[in-house]
Design an enzyme around this catalytic site. Structure first.
Site, mmCIF file in Angstrom:
data_model
loop_
_atom_site.group_PDB
_atom_site.id
_atom_site.type_symbol
_atom_site.label_atom_id
_atom_site.label_comp_id
_atom_site.label_asym_id
_atom_site.label_seq_id
_atom_site.Cartn_x
_atom_site.Cartn_y
_atom_site.Cartn_z
ATOM 1 N N SER A 1 0.818 -1.197 0.000
ATOM 2 C CA SER A 1 0.000 0.000 0.000
ATOM 3 C C SER A 1 0.863 1.262 0.000
ATOM 4 O O SER A 1 1.605 1.483 -0.944
ATOM 5 C CB SER A 1 -0.945 -0.045 1.201
ATOM 6 O OG SER A 1 -1.939 0.916 1.075
ATOM 7 N N ASP B 1 -8.617 -5.413 -5.785
ATOM 8 C CA ASP B 1 -8.412 -4.250 -4.920
ATOM 9 C C ASP B 1 -8.734 -2.985 -5.695
ATOM 10 O O ASP B 1 -8.377 -2.860 -6.870
ATOM 11 C CB ASP B 1 -6.952 -4.218 -4.456
ATOM 12 C CG ASP B 1 -6.612 -2.965 -3.666
ATOM 13 O OD1 ASP B 1 -7.479 -2.462 -2.932
ATOM 14 O OD2 ASP B 1 -5.467 -2.495 -3.778
ATOM 15 N N HIS C 1 -6.554 -6.030 -1.452
ATOM 16 C CA HIS C 1 -5.432 -5.183 -1.057
ATOM 17 C C HIS C 1 -4.418 -5.954 -0.213
ATOM 18 O O HIS C 1 -3.214 -5.765 -0.350
ATOM 19 C CB HIS C 1 -5.989 -4.002 -0.263
ATOM 20 C CG HIS C 1 -5.061 -2.850 -0.121
ATOM 21 N ND1 HIS C 1 -4.656 -2.077 -1.186
ATOM 22 C CD2 HIS C 1 -4.454 -2.316 0.972
ATOM 23 C CE1 HIS C 1 -3.851 -1.122 -0.756
ATOM 24 N NE2 HIS C 1 -3.705 -1.251 0.555
#
Length: 471
Positions: free
Chosen positions: A167, A392, A448
């Site tokens: 991320s 995601d 994610h």
């Protein structure tokens, strides 16, 4: 007491291996204590910062196994999320009390160092209580933390080193690598970034296509976006000055981010149901924060912007990324017995998955990572893996694929499926495209947090990257 302890540790020479005071000898919640050693404590960074780490030795041959640093994102979110819910050796259970061994733990093949960064995140803190920071300061402090770790654990200083993250780790890892690659005492072999933020512009532009082709936007909204945001065959959904484009983008954002879809996994349910504006759990106001989602639009009148302006109700705000539930790790890590077992300083704050204060005051200095990646690729000796769960939306696969393509490296292996074995049968794990020293890889059906959704596929991918085997 801790500054004195840090001073004493700093006085130790490099011959001292693995500080005994940091070893975790009994971890609550486990059915049986592990056969491998693990350590937890605070790393002294400068005069005031104390960054918490949890280090687990490889389950086999730790002396010769690589050392892998892991960072979660945010900015302001804890790497204990990666440890306890993704690829650590122990996975926290829904009761918030017990742990289960992870069959696909990444420390089966590597020594794993999980660092809570920056100060103010998780159990990491600063004695001066100053938590405003920025990308370049965090990169340098993460480098100092790595150096301090290796001073305390010199037996790992010559091992192959990999920097990995997820991320906002898409910013943390390449900027840290810039420091590490300049240090000849560190044996850097490569970096891996999962569902990373690589470019705000590309992430924003690709998300609109992702949303439309996954059935989230109706044909009329799509036509309007094309009409108002695109010209001469090129679309700008990122920072378009056309007011009509901005209005239509607000509609798109409302659907993707605020309607109750799980932005981290389109096909997963939204924990807690469709979110309202705010909710309370005990004394905590639980907000949906920036978490690991990064869309920046010229007109931000949504709850994301308002979040930064609202008073902190009851003086306590807990930031949970949208549609996620951090109750179990929060309960576990805040248990007095666990804090004691992990050698957490009494000065360390109560653990939260994400820090409202760090996120709110964090200054983002980079809008893209091209320079950092090209610097690594220019050295021609580092391996890079960019991987994405393909459902995601926070950092979507299409954007990272476009980003890797934009680096203009020579294609070595054309895009193709990659396979892993489950139950004695080969399954498609996703797709991979390989360039000179960099690969882009998707993980089918993962969001994610790839190892949470597809643990065996993620472990297979990680193993092939670490061992430099064909995907």
């Amino acid at each position: 007491m801790l500054p004195l302890l840090c001073a004493l540790l700093l006085g130790l020479g490099p011959a001292h291996a693995a500080p005994a005071g940091h070893e975790v000898t009994f971890l609550p919640g486990l059915p049986k204590q592990p056969s491998f050693r693990h350590f937890s404590g605070h790393l002294c960074i400068g005069p005031t910062q104390r960054l918490h780490y949890w280090f687990v030795e490889a389950q086999n041959n730790p002396q010769s196994s690589p050392l892998v640093l892991w960072l979660n994102g945010g900015p302001g979110c804890s790497s204990m999320e990666g440890f306890l819910k993704e690829h650590g050796p122990f996975l926290v259970q829904p009761d918030g009390v017990t742990l289960k061994y992870n069959d696909y733990a990444w420390n089966k093949i590597a020594n794993m160092l999980y660092l809570e960064s920056p100060a103010g995140v998780g159990f990491s803190y600063s004695e001066d209580k100053k938590y405003a920071t920025n990308d370049t300061e965090v990169a340098h402090n993460n480098y100092l933390a790595l150096k301090e770790f290796l001073r305390l654990f010199p037996e790992y200083s010559k091992n192959d080193l990999f920097l990995t993250g997820e991320s906002y780790g898409g910013i943390y890892i390449p900027t840290l690598a810039e420091w590490v690659m300049q240090d000849p005492s560190l044996n850097l072999k490569g970096i891996a970034v999962g569902n990373g933020l690589s470019s705000y512009e590309i992430n924003d532009n690709s998300l609109v296509y992702f949303a439309y082709y996954h059935g989230l936007l109706g044909t009329q909204l799509w036509k309007d976006l094309q009409t108002f945001c695109c010209s001469e065959g090129k679309c700008n959904f990122h920072d378009n000055s056309n007011l009509n484009c901005t209005l239509k983008m607000a509609e798109m954002i409302e659907i993707v981010e605020e309607s109750g879809l799980n932005i981290y996994n389109l096909y997963a349910p939204c924990a807690g149901g469709v979110p309202g504006s705010m909710r309370y759990e005990g004394d905590y106001l639980v907000t949906h924060d920036l978490g690991n989602s990064f869309i920046r639009m010229p007109m931000r009148f949504s709850w994301r912007q308002n979040l930064f302006r609202m008073p902190v109700a009851r003086n306590k705000v807990r930031m949970d990324p949208p549609c996620t539930n951090s109750t179990a790790p929060t309960m576990y890590l805040n248990s007095p017995e666990v804090r004691k077992a992990l050698h957490i300083s009494p000065d360390a704050p109560e653990w939260q998955v994400c820090s409202f204060e760090v996120n709110r005051s964090y200054k983002r200095l980079y809008t893209q990572m091209n320079d950092q990646y090209l610097k690594l690729l220019g050295a021609t000796k580092y391996r890079i893996l960019v991987y994405n769960g393909d459902v995601d939306m926070a950092c979507n696969f299409l954007g990272d694929e476009w980003f890797v393509d934009s680096l203009c490296q020579k294609v070595q292996v054309a895009r193709r499926p990659w396979l892993y074995t489950e139950g004695g049968e080969n399954q498609i794990g996703g797709f991979v495209k390989e360039f000179t020293n960099i690969a882009f890889l998707t993980v089918k059906g993962a969001g994610h947090m790839v190892p949470t959704d597809q643990p065996l596929a993620a472990f297979t991918m990680f193993s092939r990257f670490i061992k430099n085997e064909p995907y």
